[in-house]
Structure formats: C-alpha cells, structure tokens
Design a protein around this motif. Structure first.
Motif, PDB file in Angstrom:
ATOM      1  N   THR A 141       0.853  -1.181   0.000  1.00  0.00           N
ATOM      2  CA  THR A 141       0.000   0.000   0.000  1.00  0.00           C
ATOM      3  C   THR A 141       0.891   1.235   0.000  1.00  0.00           C
ATOM      4  O   THR A 141       2.098   1.162   0.288  1.00  0.00           O
ATOM      5  CB  THR A 141      -0.919   0.062   1.243  1.00  0.00           C
ATOM      6  N   THR A 143       0.450   5.460   1.389  1.00  0.00           N
ATOM      7  CA  THR A 143      -0.379   6.459   2.039  1.00  0.00           C
ATOM      8  C   THR A 143      -0.038   7.826   1.461  1.00  0.00           C
ATOM      9  O   THR A 143       1.132   8.234   1.461  1.00  0.00           O
ATOM     10  CB  THR A 143      -0.172   6.443   3.556  1.00  0.00           C
ATOM     11  N   GLN A 200      -7.622   2.409   3.888  1.00  0.00           N
ATOM     12  CA  GLN A 200      -7.792   3.254   5.072  1.00  0.00           C
ATOM     13  C   GLN A 200      -7.865   4.711   4.626  1.00  0.00           C
ATOM     14  O   GLN A 200      -7.269   5.099   3.627  1.00  0.00           O
ATOM     15  CB  GLN A 200      -6.627   3.074   6.044  1.00  0.00           C
ATOM     16  N   ARG A 212      -9.268   8.341  11.752  1.00  0.00           N
ATOM     17  CA  ARG A 212      -8.820   7.273  10.856  1.00  0.00           C
ATOM     18  C   ARG A 212      -9.946   6.252  10.761  1.00  0.00           C
ATOM     19  O   ARG A 212     -10.500   5.844  11.785  1.00  0.00           O
ATOM     20  CB  ARG A 212      -7.549   6.598  11.388  1.00  0.00           C
ATOM     21  N   GLU A 237      -6.282  12.174   3.716  1.00  0.00           N
ATOM     22  CA  GLU A 237      -5.220  11.197   3.471  1.00  0.00           C
ATOM     23  C   GLU A 237      -5.865   9.853   3.129  1.00  0.00           C
ATOM     24  O   GLU A 237      -6.917   9.507   3.670  1.00  0.00           O
ATOM     25  CB  GLU A 237      -4.357  11.057   4.723  1.00  0.00           C
ATOM     26  N   THR A 239      -4.919   5.592   2.113  1.00  0.00           N
ATOM     27  CA  THR A 239      -3.996   4.482   1.912  1.00  0.00           C
ATOM     28  C   THR A 239      -4.552   3.624   0.792  1.00  0.00           C
ATOM     29  O   THR A 239      -5.672   3.113   0.881  1.00  0.00           O
ATOM     30  CB  THR A 239      -3.825   3.658   3.191  1.00  0.00           C
TER      31      THR A 239
END
Length: 494
Positions: A141, A143, A200, A212, A237, A239
């Motif tokens: 992944t 981010t 995420q 989150r 943000e 992920t």
C-alpha cells in the motif's frame, strides 16, 4: 461569540439563515457580525485561529474558487484556506461548524458543475496536502495526501516497480477528488473503481473530528466518505492498494462499424480478462454521424504478464482488421497518453470552454438500445471542438463501494458525452443541460445510474433515487458526522 438561532445575517451580500458571522477582515484576522436590519457596527469579532498555512481573501483567489473546469457555475466564497497541515483543516472546519459557514474541499478544480464551490463560505484547497509516504519494493500500500495528483503517485510508486491498480484517464486529478466520486478507468473491469482499492482513510468530519477509518474501524464513516461526494467528511489522506507494475504495455485501437458488435466484443473481453485495460470511444464518420466505434485495449507485459501475442489477444474479435493500430509504450507513457491532447486543448483555448458533460452508466443488457438514440441525435457541432464520447464496459462484481451506484447487471457500461461549448453561448449550454436531463431520466427509468461528475441539476428526490438502498445509511452518516450540514453544498445532495 453567541449565536441566536432565529437571527438572519448577511455574509458578503448573501443571506444565511441562522448565521451569526459576516465579513472577513484579513487585517484583524477575524469575521465580524453585523445587523443587516440596522447596519450597526460589529458587536463582536470571531477571531480566526492560528494556522500553519494561509487564509486568503484577495479577489483573484476568490474568483478562481468561484470557477471550475465546467465554467458553468460560479459561487463565490468569502475565503480560501491553503492549509499548511491537516491541523489547519480541523481548525477551520471547527470554526466554520461553530458559525454555520459552509465548507467545500477543492482538489484540482476539475469539477464540471460547481460541486467544489460554496457561496459565502470557505473553500479548502487540498493541493498543499500532497505528501506521499515511504515506499520500498515490498510495499503493498501507499499512504498519500488528498491533494497529491495521481501522476505524482504513479511516478513515486513506479520507482519501486509498483502501481495503484486503477487510474482515471486524466492523471492530473487529486487523490481526494477522485475518491470522493469513485474514480473510474479502463482497469476497472478487473479491479473496480479507485475507491474499491482504498484500505484506510484519514478524514475530517463536518464536526471537525480528525478520524482514521477503514472497513473495520469506523466503517460507517469509511463507507460514507468513499464516493460520498464530500457530504460527511473531508478526505485528507488515503492508503491505496498497490500491485506490481508492468514495464511495457501493448496498446491496441480496433475499429468497428456496428454498435452491437462493438459492445458484444467489449463484453467478451472483460468477461474473459484477456486485456488489463479496456475502454472505447465513438466518433463521427465523414458524414458527421457518430457511428465509428473504437475499442481501446491494452495488454501488460513483463514482469506482470507475458510478452503480448497479437494472435492470441485478437482471436475471435470482429473489428476491421485493416484499421488495427498497435503501439508499444512504457507503462507510464500509456497511463499519461492523453497529456499531449490536453496540452493541445489548453494551447488552443478549448480547455477554457464550458463543459456540460453527461456521465451515465447503462446496464449491459440495454446499453445498445439506450446509446443508439443519443448517438443518432449527436452532431459534431453539439459535441463541440475537442469533445469526446467514451463508451466502455465494467464488471459489477469488482465494484463494492456502497455509495458508488452502478446498474444491476453483471456488465455495465460507462457512457460519457464530454462536450465543449463556448462559455458565452448560454443558449447552447442550456440546450446541453436540458439534453443531459432528458437522457438521465430515460436511463434511470431503464435501470441505469449516473456517475456524479458532470453537468446535471438534480433535486434532493433525484439524489434519494440515485443512492437507492444506500440512502438511509448515507443520511444517518450525514446527520452523525456533519450535524450542521456545512460540508460541500455544491453537490446539492442534502
């Protein structure tokens, strides 16, 4: 500063029910409350909190924030935040929530109908939130900040032989922007939309809570933010899942002269998974009729696939063999292949034209029947210079995000009229918008849906119909996470 619920005050010439904040004073770094009935001087000041970035109110910035790629809608904010940190987003959303000021997040400004605008409120430009996390060749992944462009993400991940599975055709869109609507591309028949490849999020809710969330942590918020049109939270943000990247791509353009054959071959390819990428376009023939159908397909080479074999890849397809175009490209050059076309549009001035785009999704079983009358009515003049018609298939089994509404068919087709109209030709714009509405009504009645990025005026009842079974959970999330209803009013959902 106290607020009287029944009071009505004026915010830079715009009346807001229940607001008690008007007029930003950049010198004093404050908003001031006045009485619209008496014109009395400010009774008090709402101090702007300390920020890491900047809050601007100059005319050029406000004018820019009152426009977008569509050039159709112009809602002027009173201030623009260029955050120096995620903390700035939290701080200003809390401020705006306390004073009932509307807030609109804005990425690259590529919306077509004022979706990222707000009249008399705050626009948050996310471009400064563009960090890309550390990577190595074993990463699964990455981010990234919401303001990062997909071109930047692609270059960063390719340095380690990795790539996100799905890209929009235009790479200069922000991560947060496409995740707010869905993010469709030619790889979608194998990997779903961009939102289906997020593990995420970090978001700021309409109440100013930094959270989150994921499929297992605050899943109601996670599912309300992805393809949620910015209604419950601002994505700061994300992920994103990564897969191994090919070094090279073989890119095919296959021409058809029959709509049914074109669509049947498209559906065959996505069901078989013969190509990593499948899209399609429709263009005008010499007589101006839109009956030239081009199937666009790409096969990934090593290290993720074998060297492309034309005989195997094209076996059984019914295109015109005399018109096959085949190009070998590097993977990034393939992803960014429309960059020269965009540069030409900008140089010619067509990028500044109005864009009353139509973006629909057809059930596969009725795609030809729905498309044929729309294409028959289209002319080069009504599509406009530089306009494009996209028409390509996707497999529904890979689309799992609740708020990205797709037709109930195992294969569905994205159908886009990407029109251009001179921005001062208001009559042509209104005709295009009326045609968009008529097409939308027909398609919805046939079990289709809308990809919510184009030029379309929808009522709240339309939105309830659009979200269908997902509406009750979405409405609950709105009330829970944006209780004062300040977020992203330009969408007109709530």
């Amino acid at each position: 500063m106290s607020r009287t619920p029944s009071r009505r005050t004026v915010l830079h010439g715009v009346t807001l029910a229940g607001a008690a904040v008007v007029g930003f004073d950049p010198t004093a770094r404050s908003w001031a409350a006045t009485s619209p009935e008496t014109g009395a001087p400010p009774a008090g000041l709402a101090r702007i909190p300390r920020l890491d970035g900047t809050l601007v109110t100059d005319d050029a910035s406000l004018t820019a924030a009152a426009d977008d790629f569509g050039h159709l809608v112009h809602h002027r904010p009173v201030a623009v935040l260029r955050p120096g940190s995620v903390r700035d987003v939290v701080t200003m959303i809390r401020f705006c929530n306390a004073h009932r000021l509307p807030v609109a997040p804005r990425g690259q400004g590529h919306a077509a109908f004022g979706q990222a605008q707000t009249r008399g409120g705050l626009v948050i430009e996310t471009a400064t939130l563009a960090d890309i996390g550390a990577l190595d060749s074993a990463s699964t992944t990455v981010t990234v900040g919401a303001g990062a462009r997909w071109s930047e993400v692609a270059r960063a991940t390719l340095a380690h032989g990795l790539t996100p599975p799905v890209f929009t055709d235009y790479l200069e869109l922000s991560v947060g922007g496409t995740l707010s609507v869905g993010g469709l591309g030619g790889q979608g028949h194998q990997h779903g939309a961009q939102v289906d490849n997020v593990t995420q999020l970090r978001v700021v809710t309409g109440a100013g809570e930094l959270v989150r969330c994921s499929p297992t942590r605050r899943p109601d918020l996670f599912h309300a933010a992805l393809a949620g049109l910015g209604q419950c939270a601002v994505i700061v943000e994300a992920t994103v899942r990564l897969v191994p990247a090919p070094a090279t791509v073989r890119h095919y353009l296959l021409t058809y002269d029959d709509l049914d054959t074109f669509l049947e071959d498209q559906r065959l390819l996505v069901r078989e998974g013969r190509f990593a990428y499948v899209e399609g376009q429709v263009s005008a023939d010499a007589e101006g009729a839109f009956r030239v159908y081009v199937l666009e397909a790409a096969a990934y080479g090593p290290p993720v696939g074998p060297a492309p074999d034309d005989t195997v890849l094209l076996r059984g397809l019914r295109h015109d063999p005399a018109t096959v175009s085949r190009t070998d490209r590097t993977y990034y050059d393939f992803l960014d292949r429309i960059a020269p076309f965009v540069a030409a549009l900008k140089e010619s001035g067509l990028w500044a034209y109005a864009h009353p785009w139509l973006d629909l999704m057809f059930p596969g079983r009725s795609a030809a029947a729905l498309a044929a009358p729309l294409l028959d009515a289209l002319t080069p003049d009504t599509l406009g210079p530089g306009g494009v018609v996209l028409f390509y298939p996707l497999l529904r089994e890979h689309f799992r995000t609740p708020l990205l509404r797709t037709p109930d068919d195992d294969v569905f087709h994205l159908f886009d009229f990407l029109r251009t109209v001179p921005p001062d030709d208001t009559a042509a714009v209104e005709r295009a918008l009326a045609a968009n509405r008529a097409a939308y009504d027909t398609v919805v009645a046939a079990g289709g849906t809308r990809y919510p990025v184009g030029g379309m005026r929808l009522t709240r009842d339309d939105w309830r119909t659009h979200f269908g079974a997902a509406w009750p959970a979405f409405e609950r999330a709105k009330h829970r996470y944006d209780p004062n209803g300040i977020l992203t009013p330009g969408q007109g959902v709530f």
